[in-house]
Design a protein around this motif. Structure first.
Motif, PDB file in Angstrom:
ATOM      1  N   SER A   1       0.820  -1.217   0.000  1.00 21.06           N
ATOM      2  CA  SER A   1       0.000   0.000   0.000  1.00 21.06           C
ATOM      3  C   SER A   1       0.852   1.264   0.000  1.00 21.06           C
ATOM      4  N   VAL A   2       1.896   1.261   0.792  1.00 24.11           N
ATOM      5  CA  VAL A   2       2.789   2.427   0.853  1.00 24.11           C
ATOM      6  C   VAL A   2       3.516   2.620  -0.476  1.00 24.11           C
ATOM      7  N   ILE A   3       4.018   1.546  -1.048  1.00 23.68           N
ATOM      8  CA  ILE A   3       4.755   1.628  -2.309  1.00 23.68           C
ATOM      9  C   ILE A   3       3.852   2.159  -3.424  1.00 23.68           C
ATOM     10  N   ILE A   4       2.631   1.673  -3.487  1.00 20.23           N
ATOM     11  CA  ILE A   4       1.700   2.102  -4.537  1.00 20.23           C
ATOM     12  C   ILE A   4       1.215   3.528  -4.290  1.00 20.23           C
ATOM     13  N   GLY A  41      15.033   1.896 -16.610  1.00 23.92           N
ATOM     14  CA  GLY A  41      16.014   1.507 -15.603  1.00 23.92           C
ATOM     15  C   GLY A  41      15.448   1.645 -14.199  1.00 23.92           C
ATOM     16  N   GLY A  42      14.714   2.728 -13.975  1.00 22.69           N
ATOM     17  CA  GLY A  42      14.068   2.937 -12.677  1.00 22.69           C
ATOM     18  C   GLY A  42      12.996   1.891 -12.400  1.00 22.69           C
ATOM     19  N   LEU A  43      12.268   1.488 -13.462  1.00 24.87           N
ATOM     20  CA  LEU A  43      11.249   0.447 -13.301  1.00 24.87           C
ATOM     21  C   LEU A  43      11.880  -0.889 -12.929  1.00 24.87           C
ATOM     22  N   LYS A  44      13.006  -1.206 -13.575  1.00 25.68           N
ATOM     23  CA  LYS A  44      13.712  -2.455 -13.249  1.00 25.68           C
ATOM     24  C   LYS A  44      14.202  -2.428 -11.805  1.00 25.68           C
ATOM     25  N   LYS A  45      14.737  -1.275 -11.401  1.00 25.04           N
ATOM     26  CA  LYS A  45      15.236  -1.139 -10.041  1.00 25.04           C
ATOM     27  C   LYS A  45      14.098  -1.252  -9.021  1.00 25.04           C
ATOM     28  N   MET A  46      12.970  -0.639  -9.339  1.00 27.76           N
ATOM     29  CA  MET A  46      11.800  -0.721  -8.456  1.00 27.76           C
ATOM     30  C   MET A  46      11.353  -2.175  -8.309  1.00 27.76           C
ATOM     31  N   SER A  47      11.288  -2.897  -9.436  1.00 27.08           N
ATOM     32  CA  SER A  47      10.882  -4.313  -9.394  1.00 27.08           C
ATOM     33  C   SER A  47      11.846  -5.143  -8.562  1.00 27.08           C
TER      34      SER A  47
END
Length: 150
Positions: free
Chosen positions: A22-25, A37-43
């Protein structure tokens, strides 16, 4: 003693996956922009949280999958996101989808060059999202009033 320590760890960890997800979203609104690159790091970071939480609670935390899926939607264009809502049923709230589409437009390099056009496209996608979410709630209300479950 080991059993007690294990039980305390499990009890203390219950619900953490949901809270973290919930916090992450919900904090997506604080991201100015994000690239692949940021999406990969987030995943990867969400996966690391999931693994660490699994080690603490000794159960697989599926709630963090929801957060990872949320950010991975940004690999798609808004049209594809909207199509997925219709085809696969909604997985997130209307406000979460709104923030996702807004983040897409904040992050999309080509939309920055054409500000008025991208703002118009954003508004069109948000109107379409609103229509989809209203149709979803209307159809689920009808099913509930007919006595059928989803």
């Amino acid at each position: 003693k080991q059993w007690y320590q294990r039980r305390v760890a499990i009890t203390a960890g219950e619900g953490l996956g949901y809270i973290m997800s919930s916090v992450i979203i919900s904090n997506a609104s604080y991201i100015k922009e994000i690239n692949n690159g940021g999406l990969k790091k987030m995943s990867r970071n969400i996966l690391a949280l999931q693994q660490n939480l699994t080690n603490i609670t000794l159960t697989h935390e599926l709630e963090l999958e929801r957060a990872r899926f949320y950010y991975e939607l940004l690999y798609q264009k808004p049209e594809e996101i909207l199509r997925n809502i219709v085809e696969q049923q909604k997985r997130f709230t209307k406000s979460e989808y709104v923030e996702l589409i807004q983040l897409y437009y904040r992050s999309n390099r080509s939309s920055k060059n054409n500000n008025k056009r991208s703002e118009k496209q954003l508004n069109l996608h948000l109107v379409k999202l609103n229509e989809i979410m209203e149709n979803e709630s209307d159809s689920s209300s009808e099913e509930k009033s007919n006595g059928t479950d989803l």
